[in-house]
Design a protein around this motif. Sequence first.
Motif: not given
Length: 190
Positions: A137, A139, A142, A151, A153, A155, A166-168, A172, A176, A180
Amino acid sequence: MLAVAEINYIRHEANKKGRSYSSIAKQMSRDRRTVRKYAEMEDFSPSEVPKQKRKAKVMDPVKPILDQWLQEDLKKKKKFQRTAQRMYTQLVEEYGFEGSARSVRHYVSQRKKHLSEETETAALPLESKPGTAQVDFGEAPFKYRGEVVTWPYLVLSFPYSNTFYVQVFPSENRDCFLEGLKRIFHHIGG
């Protein structure tokens, strides 16, 4: 030094035929002492001159100071590091150093080479194998609905191919994380 053929000729003429050094020297347009040297020489291996090692009495008290400064400078960016000349000036101003700038430059140069060799041997080669992945994870800011928000994300990177996905997410956590990975693997078809 003379060529091997000339040396052999001198040794042959002087030692086998018994000619005088002067006559050989005159014939070869060489000095008589040179002819005598090669005619009488038994060992032709190069002689090693022992390297002189002198104590740097002027440098001994300031070596720990210079070493400390070099260690401090390693933590700084290159453009903010002191030059050897600046170190010399600082030694003269702060410690009343009476040695030469050349001796300081020489010592600093040697120490920098030694320190760079240490750091090169301490580094491990970066090695990545095909098919391995890393996930983490992070930050980042955005733009969301006209506002800049930070936020987290997720990776997933593949070091061998230098590819990443990558997923936002809004937070965390484990949900998630798993969601992801599921979305990324579905996207890449695996």
